[in-house]
Design an enzyme around this catalytic site. Structure first.
Site, PDB file in Angstrom:
ATOM      1  N   ASP A 115       2.242   2.873   4.337  1.00 37.99           N
ATOM      2  CA  ASP A 115       0.816   3.048   4.622  1.00 37.99           C
ATOM      3  C   ASP A 115       0.098   2.060   3.715  1.00 37.99           C
ATOM      4  OD1 ASP A 115      -1.767   3.739   5.150  1.00 37.99           O
ATOM      5  OD2 ASP A 115      -1.448   5.892   5.039  1.00 37.99           O
TER       6      ASP A 115
ATOM      7  N   THR B 221      -8.558   4.814   4.231  1.00 40.56           N
ATOM      8  CA  THR B 221      -9.298   3.593   4.549  1.00 40.56           C
ATOM      9  C   THR B 221     -10.800   3.808   4.501  1.00 40.56           C
ATOM     10  OG1 THR B 221      -7.470   2.931   5.998  1.00 40.56           O
ATOM     11  CG2 THR B 221      -9.529   1.727   6.232  1.00 40.56           C
TER      12      THR B 221
ATOM     13  N   GLU C  90       1.616   1.815   9.563  1.00 42.92           N
ATOM     14  CA  GLU C  90       0.518   2.360  10.353  1.00 42.92           C
ATOM     15  C   GLU C  90      -0.163   1.301  11.205  1.00 42.92           C
ATOM     16  OE1 GLU C  90      -3.624   4.891   9.697  1.00 42.92           O
ATOM     17  OE2 GLU C  90      -2.601   4.038   7.976  1.00 42.92           O
TER      18      GLU C  90
ATOM     19  N   ASP D  40      -5.652  -3.904   5.074  1.00 44.84           N
ATOM     20  CA  ASP D  40      -4.586  -3.050   5.595  1.00 44.84           C
ATOM     21  C   ASP D  40      -3.438  -3.888   6.152  1.00 44.84           C
ATOM     22  OD1 ASP D  40      -4.912  -0.148   5.562  1.00 44.84           O
ATOM     23  OD2 ASP D  40      -6.785  -0.502   6.612  1.00 44.84           O
TER      24      ASP D  40
ATOM     25  N   ASP E  60       2.221   8.622   5.768  1.00 45.13           N
ATOM     26  CA  ASP E  60       1.373   9.290   4.777  1.00 45.13           C
ATOM     27  C   ASP E  60       2.179  10.056   3.738  1.00 45.13           C
ATOM     28  OD1 ASP E  60      -1.248   8.673   5.827  1.00 45.13           O
ATOM     29  OD2 ASP E  60      -0.884  10.113   7.435  1.00 45.13           O
TER      30      ASP E  60
ATOM     31  N   ILE F 181      -3.001   0.927   3.184  1.00 47.54           N
ATOM     32  CA  ILE F 181      -4.142   1.439   2.420  1.00 47.54           C
ATOM     33  C   ILE F 181      -4.476   2.808   2.984  1.00 47.54           C
ATOM     34  CG2 ILE F 181      -6.567   1.143   1.796  1.00 47.54           C
ATOM     35  CD1 ILE F 181      -6.207  -1.802   1.780  1.00 47.54           C
ATOM     36  N   ASP F 182      -4.045   3.844   2.287  1.00 44.51           N
ATOM     37  CA  ASP F 182      -4.339   5.205   2.717  1.00 44.51           C
ATOM     38  C   ASP F 182      -5.737   5.580   2.245  1.00 44.51           C
ATOM     39  OD1 ASP F 182      -3.413   7.760   3.899  1.00 44.51           O
ATOM     40  OD2 ASP F 182      -3.754   8.498   1.861  1.00 44.51           O
TER      41      ASP F 182
END
Length: 402
Positions: free
Chosen positions: A153, A158, A79, A54, A319, A155-156
């Site tokens: 974002d 996670t 994020e 991330d 997001d 790594i959406d």
């Protein structure tokens, strides 16, 4: 502006390579999963994690864009925090160095001295990635980068990334969970108006080679600015109108027939019962559940469903900005659900599009940037209006403003 889009596509692929490397090299993946601190945690989950991948992805995007477009880095938000604490209690701020060896040394501190893993990861981080698209070369749009903000974002979804399920079967092309639900989201917006302008969604895990176990991914993009609207799906599907969804095709072939089940929707597994009940009336059995806000939005972008609806306030600007920009380039958008349910359509008010430049009042931590009224993502305004009227009909009056 096409140069910025091209750079974002390049760096999204580099980010996807990092995500794949961290999952495919077990030594990397198991070394660091750190629980988020209070104030960073998404209240939707009892436990929320950030991973090394991330943070690396976010820092790679920031540095790449700042290098290509000096001054833009200060307008990139995401994020993740880039601070880690290793097993020795050392607090380390992760950043990318100019040389691969220096990045490896810094990563080694984060990874508790694991030199082999840190060197492998530094190599991926510093690997060059190229992207070419003749269509982007033909676009000439001039815009000052000073008015551009970027939401990332890294790594959406996670949890799905950590869980790593690779054998999930799709339902009508939609994956309820698994690595396919993982996305990298980069959205560009106007700092003055909050309107999304460019979106890139990279899906790192689309198909897996059963012999090598290596994954291949795909990218989607869209640009909407000053009357220019272009997106990647119209280029890959030239023989049909890529903005036409399954429901629109049904309406076009039989426009005289009114059917309350002509819509399809994707929702979160945690959606409220009253919304699910109303959707059952509107969509019948064409309501699909899936993980990841980015992936659910992508399902609308791809035309797998007509609507993505979410009534809670646990999605955030990072997001939704990327998908919102792509949907705008298709003639769709992303609106505030609560405001839509409270508006009087007879007054002809504009749809309350989500914006990305203003914090929520009286909010702290990540909630400053949540989509407070929930959301609806769509590809056709006419279709959205019809959907909303049917949804409101099937919601108990007392529930509409909750």
């Amino acid at each position: 502006m096409s140069d910025i889009l091209r750079a974002l596509l390049c760096v999204s692929e580099k980010a996807a390579n990092i995500a794949r490397a961290c999952r495919q090299q077990e030594a990397l993946f198991q070394l660091l999963i750190e629980e988020k601190k209070e104030g960073e945690k998404n209240k939707k989950f009892a436990v929320d994690f950030k991973t090394l991948a991330d943070v690396l992805v976010q820092e790679v995007i920031k540095q790449h864009m700042e290098t290509r477009f000096p001054g833009l880095g200060k307008n990139i938000s995401g994020e993740e925090s880039n601070e880690f604490t290793n097993d020795l209690g050392e607090k380390i701020t992760l950043r990318l160095c100019s040389r691969e060896e220096e990045t490896g040394e810094l990563l080694s501190k984060v990874l508790n001295g694991n030199k082999l893993a840190s060197e492998a990861l530094a190599k991926v981080v510093h690997q060059d990635v190229s992207f070419t698209d003749p269509t982007l070369d033909s676009i000439e749009i001039n815009i000052s980068q000073d008015i551009l903000g970027i939401w990332v974002d890294p790594i959406d979804s996670t949890y799905q990334y950590i869980k790593g399920s690779a054998d999930v079967k799709p339902n009508c092309g939609i994956f309820p969970c698994g690595l396919q639900c993982v996305t990298i989201l980069i959205g560009v917006y106007d700092l003055q108006t909050g309107v999304p302008l460019i979106g890139v969604i990279n899906q790192p895990f689309v198909s897996q080679d059963l012999n090598t176990l290596r994954w291949k991914g795909q990218s989607f993009w869209g640009l909407s600015y000053m009357g220019t609207n272009i997106h990647s799906l119209q280029l890959s599907n030239p023989k049909r109108n890529s903005t036409e969804t399954p429901s629109q095709r049904t309406e076009n072939t039989n426009s005289e027939v009114e059917c309350s089940h002509c819509f399809s929707a994707v929702i979160s597994t945690s959606e409220k019962e009253n919304i699910k009940a109303a959707l059952s009336c509107v969509c019948g059995d064409r309501v699909f559940r899936a993980a990841g806000a980015g992936y659910k939005s992508l399902c609308v972008v791809q035309g797998l469903v007509d609507i993505y609806i979410f009534s809670e306030d646990t999605t955030f600007k990072w997001d939704t900005c990327a998908a919102h920009a792509i949907l705008r380039s298709m003639g769709g958008g992303m609106v505030d659900l609560k405001e839509c349910l409270g508006r009087n359509p007879e007054m002809g008010l504009d749809l309350p599009q989500l914006v990305y430049h203003v914090e929520n009042r009286d909010a702290t931590g990540v909630d400053r940037w949540c989509n407070k009224g929930g959301l609806i993502a769509y590809r056709s305004r006419k279709q959205l209006e019809t959907f909303l009227s049917l949804l409101i009909e099937n919601l108990v009056p007392a529930e509409i403003n909750t």
